[in-house]
Enzyme design. Sequence first.
Site, mmCIF file in Angstrom:
data_model
loop_
_atom_site.group_PDB
_atom_site.id
_atom_site.type_symbol
_atom_site.label_atom_id
_atom_site.label_comp_id
_atom_site.label_asym_id
_atom_site.label_seq_id
_atom_site.Cartn_x
_atom_site.Cartn_y
_atom_site.Cartn_z
ATOM 1 N N GLN A 1 -10.924 32.833 -26.385
ATOM 2 C CA GLN A 1 -10.918 33.174 -27.802
ATOM 3 C C GLN A 1 -9.504 32.996 -28.368
ATOM 4 O OE1 GLN A 1 -10.985 37.321 -29.573
ATOM 5 N NE2 GLN A 1 -13.110 36.725 -29.931
ATOM 6 N N TYR B 1 -9.414 40.188 -38.360
ATOM 7 C CA TYR B 1 -8.190 39.429 -38.111
ATOM 8 C C TYR B 1 -8.063 38.297 -39.137
ATOM 9 C CZ TYR B 1 -8.104 42.366 -34.021
ATOM 10 O OH TYR B 1 -8.094 43.473 -33.204
ATOM 11 N N ARG C 1 -16.813 32.694 -33.826
ATOM 12 C CA ARG C 1 -17.247 34.092 -33.792
ATOM 13 C C ARG C 1 -17.132 34.716 -35.183
ATOM 14 N NH1 ARG C 1 -15.072 39.615 -30.807
ATOM 15 N NH2 ARG C 1 -17.007 40.082 -29.725
ATOM 16 N N GLY D 1 -19.529 43.732 -23.579
ATOM 17 C CA GLY D 1 -18.131 44.036 -23.337
ATOM 18 C C GLY D 1 -17.945 45.132 -22.314
ATOM 19 N N ARG D 2 -17.927 46.405 -22.785
ATOM 20 C CA ARG D 2 -17.645 47.523 -21.891
ATOM 21 C C ARG D 2 -18.573 47.613 -20.681
ATOM 22 N NH1 ARG D 2 -18.713 51.609 -25.166
ATOM 23 N NH2 ARG D 2 -19.119 50.221 -26.902
#
Length: 365
Positions: A105, A184, A231, A322-323
């Site tokens: 990414q 972002y 994304r 993810g987690r």
Amino acid sequence: MTHETTTSPLLMPGRLGRHELANRLVIAPMTRNRAESDGTPTPLMAEYYAQRATAGAIIAEASTPNAVGQTYPNTTALHTDAHTAGWRQVTKAVQAAGGGPMFLQIQHGGRVGHPDNSGLTPIAPSPIPLPEPIHTPTGRQTAVTPREMTAADIRQTIRDFADTARRAVDAGFAGVEVHSANGYLLHQFLAPNTNHRTDAYGGSTDNRIRFTTEVVDAVSDAIGADRTGLRISPGNTVNGIADTDADTLYPALLEANAGKDLAYLHVAFADPAQPLFARLREIWTGTLIANPVLPADQIPADGGREAAERLLNAGADLVALGRPFLANPDLVHRIRTGAPINAVRAKYAMYTGGPTGYTDYPVYN
């Protein structure tokens, strides 16, 4: 204690661009602040990713394409030879472990940055500061007002994304993911509350999607569309973003990019019950990776399986977690066998550095 093998569409073979995948589970990009202070990936990171090589594919954590784009301390970068060499050791470790394709990414923080992190004043679409403190080496500090990007800044940033994409392929990645989500820089151009520009990059929907589209085009030209992913996270309010026109903006963004034969679209925090998700799936005829909304403070007892399968049933081709992968390096095995799921050790889950809560999670025996 033994567990019966279970069947799940998540465990069926999948495909991502030119790559055949062993399963449809993808490791989502997760910033974990284990790089050197200059952004160079470390041997500890190579160990971490190799531990999780049974995932169908891995999207490695956000790397900045230039110095001013750095977000937080000890985040990874890819704009020097040292960065390239560091990432090459990571991809080699995953390959040696029998892993599937890795994408990297590319993320520019925009206003999500601080001079104490990068040595530079952040730049952004408009001089509107992040409305919350930001992590620095000396603790959380009030965000500074970013400098509004000039036309020259925009052109240079687009070139930097393309250059980093080339470095990523050189470092052994199968491709890259252009990060236009989570508040972002690219997301800041999309959102009306962070983009007050009056030039060709602000105002109308077509203008606000222009920067993301030009970055995607530059990256595709540099390494090939089939190595380029995108994304997005419609409606995500992290980092002070307000996607107040998401229902019109994101269909327009996808319509502008859907015919380019990109490797994939990655929808973060995807909700299959929302009409917008169905609309985006309709527009995007290529590979769709969806990332489910899971509880913020814990991993479901099934490791996210039910939420992931719901996304597949709603039209996703692959699911990024993810987690669950952070705390369970052998998550694929645990889902296959119904073995119990490790919980995230919250104190060490994210950003403390070192192996604790990073490479020391046990596999199931």
